[in-house]
Design a protein around this motif. Structure first.
Motif, PDB file in Angstrom:
ATOM      1  N   MET A   1       0.827  -1.211   0.000  1.00 46.14           N
ATOM      2  CA  MET A   1       0.000   0.000   0.000  1.00 46.14           C
ATOM      3  C   MET A   1       0.858   1.258   0.000  1.00 46.14           C
ATOM      4  SD  MET A   1      -3.014   1.213  -0.145  1.00 46.14           S
ATOM      5  CE  MET A   1      -3.803   2.788   0.086  1.00 46.14           C
ATOM      6  N   ILE A   2       1.959   1.239   0.776  1.00 47.17           N
ATOM      7  CA  ILE A   2       2.828   2.413   0.845  1.00 47.17           C
ATOM      8  C   ILE A   2       3.509   2.655  -0.503  1.00 47.17           C
ATOM      9  CG2 ILE A   2       4.909   3.381   1.899  1.00 47.17           C
ATOM     10  CD1 ILE A   2       4.107   2.018   4.497  1.00 47.17           C
ATOM     11  N   LEU A   7       4.041   5.501  -5.645  1.00 42.34           N
ATOM     12  CA  LEU A   7       3.978   5.485  -7.110  1.00 42.34           C
ATOM     13  C   LEU A   7       2.945   6.491  -7.614  1.00 42.34           C
ATOM     14  CD1 LEU A   7       4.899   4.254  -9.780  1.00 42.34           C
ATOM     15  CD2 LEU A   7       3.163   2.466  -9.476  1.00 42.34           C
ATOM     16  N   CYS A   8       1.796   6.545  -6.972  1.00 46.45           N
ATOM     17  CA  CYS A   8       0.752   7.504  -7.360  1.00 46.45           C
ATOM     18  C   CYS A   8       1.235   8.941  -7.185  1.00 46.45           C
ATOM     19  CB  CYS A   8      -0.509   7.279  -6.532  1.00 46.45           C
ATOM     20  SG  CYS A   8      -1.472   5.842  -7.032  1.00 46.45           S
ATOM     21  N   GLY A 174       6.935  14.373   0.241  1.00 46.16           N
ATOM     22  CA  GLY A 174       5.646  14.002   0.830  1.00 46.16           C
ATOM     23  C   GLY A 174       4.430  14.258  -0.022  1.00 46.16           C
ATOM     24  N   GLY A 175       4.598  14.299  -1.339  1.00 44.25           N
ATOM     25  CA  GLY A 175       3.448  14.476  -2.212  1.00 44.25           C
ATOM     26  C   GLY A 175       2.824  15.864  -2.101  1.00 44.25           C
ATOM     27  N   ALA A 176       1.594  15.988  -2.603  1.00 41.73           N
ATOM     28  CA  ALA A 176       0.920  17.286  -2.647  1.00 41.73           C
ATOM     29  C   ALA A 176       0.682  17.868  -1.262  1.00 41.73           C
ATOM     30  CB  ALA A 176      -0.405  17.154  -3.392  1.00 41.73           C
ATOM     31  N   VAL A 177       0.482  17.019  -0.257  1.00 41.65           N
ATOM     32  CA  VAL A 177       0.218  17.525   1.101  1.00 41.65           C
ATOM     33  C   VAL A 177       1.403  18.343   1.606  1.00 41.65           C
ATOM     34  CG1 VAL A 177      -0.177  16.887   3.512  1.00 41.65           C
ATOM     35  CG2 VAL A 177      -1.394  15.695   1.693  1.00 41.65           C
ATOM     36  N   ARG A 320      12.665   9.120  -5.924  1.00 38.94           N
ATOM     37  CA  ARG A 320      11.387   8.436  -5.713  1.00 38.94           C
ATOM     38  C   ARG A 320      11.447   6.988  -6.190  1.00 38.94           C
ATOM     39  NH1 ARG A 320       6.119   9.632  -3.604  1.00 38.94           N
ATOM     40  NH2 ARG A 320       6.585  11.443  -2.363  1.00 38.94           N
ATOM     41  N   LEU A 321      11.998   6.762  -7.373  1.00 35.95           N
ATOM     42  CA  LEU A 321      12.038   5.424  -7.942  1.00 35.95           C
ATOM     43  C   LEU A 321      12.920   4.491  -7.111  1.00 35.95           C
ATOM     44  CD1 LEU A 321      12.187   6.240 -11.761  1.00 35.95           C
ATOM     45  CD2 LEU A 321      10.280   5.228 -10.480  1.00 35.95           C
TER      46      LEU A 321
END
Length: 326
Positions: A1-2, A7-8, A174-177, A320-321
């Motif tokens: 899930m993480i 990936l998203c 940490g993504g968009a947040v 990230r990869l």
């Protein structure tokens, strides 16, 4: 899930970056950054009524303002994303992509600076002064062509970090947040982080926190700009020299990082004295005046901006990869 979430977030960052390059920053009433600005304005007015006008009162009001804004401006996107991802991973990816898109301002910075370029090319100084006043904080009414050009190049260089590299840096982590957390702090600083009578104490917390969150991204941006100058055929050697020598020639610990790299890459001299709100501020120069600044330097600075943003994306995706694959 993480790993699925990572990936998203990575795909969303790529989509957001590409959408920004194609369409630029969308202009509409409910743009997240505009809403953050409205939140800051309304909260400031309310807190000024609640807290005393003393030094301690304004410091307290500024701290509360900072906490209120970052909690709301970061919490709401986080809640929206949690609900979206729990509903459907595709919905979550779509929402996160839109958020990432609205947090990057590469094309917007280029488009606004090129308005100044085109005004100068047709020798309309008054129009150029107006256009540059839309993207800089200094007084522009007395600027000549050289002053207008220099101010434009400086704002491209400085905002390459604040408007492009730093948001990508935090979305990489940490993504968009986390991107929203950064943009809320940066917007607070741009609205209340002034060292004038009105904001000296109320804006202190926001200004200090902006210095902290920009410390690593600004230095990364400076180094990436040096690398970009090599890649696009500018003076990479001089960019690195001036970056090392003049990256602290500013009242802010972060603003001169990219300005120094840009000045070196273009073989020009930036910064120096400038008027703000009718008052002359003595500022050190950045770079060596190997030649006079010219209008075409606005185009060159934008090429440097795009090259730096691309290198940042390559770095972000690589990191990230590594985490996704490992």
């Amino acid at each position: 899930m993480i790993k699925e979430l990572l990936l998203c977030q990575t795909i969303a960052l790529v989509i957001g970056y590409i959408l920004d390059l194609i369409f630029g920053d969308p202009r509409y009433s409910f743009h997240p950054i505009r809403l953050i600005g409205l939140l800051i304005g309304k909260s400031e007015k309310m807190l000024r009524k609640v807290f005393s006008k003393s030094k301690n009162g304004e410091l307290a009001a500024g701290t509360v303002l900072f906490l209120v804004v970052i909690i709301i401006a970061t919490g709401l996107p986080a809640i929206i994303l949690i609900i979206s991802y729990r509903t459907s991973i595709w919905l979550g990816l779509a929402i996160e992509s839109i958020f990432c898109y609205q947090l990057i301002a590469t094309k917007c910075l280029k488009d606004e600076s090129m308005k100044v370029y085109y005004s100068l090319k047709k020798r309309d100084i008054e129009e150029a002064r107006y256009n540059v006043s839309m993207i800089v904080g200094r007084d522009t009414k007395v600027l000549d062509q050289e002053g207008i050009t220099k101010a434009t190049v400086e704002t491209i260089a400085e905002n390459a970090s604040d408007g492009v590299i730093a948001p990508i840096f935090y979305m990489m982590i940490g993504g968009a947040v986390l991107g929203f957390l950064y943009k809320s702090i940066n917007t607070l600083d741009s609205m209340v982080g002034y060292k004038n009578e009105k904001y000296l104490y109320l804006g202190r917390c926001s200004a200090k926190m902006d210095d902290i969150v920009n410390y690593v991204p600004s230095r990364s941006a400076g180094l990436l700009m040096v690398g970009s100058s090599y890649c696009i055929g500018l003076d990479g050697k001089q960019a690195y020299k001036i970056f090392r020598r003049d990256s602290r020639n500013h009242a802010s610990p972060n603003s001169a990082q990219t300005e120094a790299a840009c000045a070196g890459a273009l073989n020009i001299q930036l910064a120096g004295d400038a008027y703000y709100f009718g008052k002359l501020y003595k500022k050190p120069y950045i770079g060596d005046k190997q030649r006079a600044i010219e209008v075409e330097d606005i185009k060159r600075a934008n090429q440097l901006l795009y090259g730096t943003a691309l290198l940042m994306m390559v770095m972000a995706l690589s990191i990230r990869l590594i985490f996704i694959i490992s």
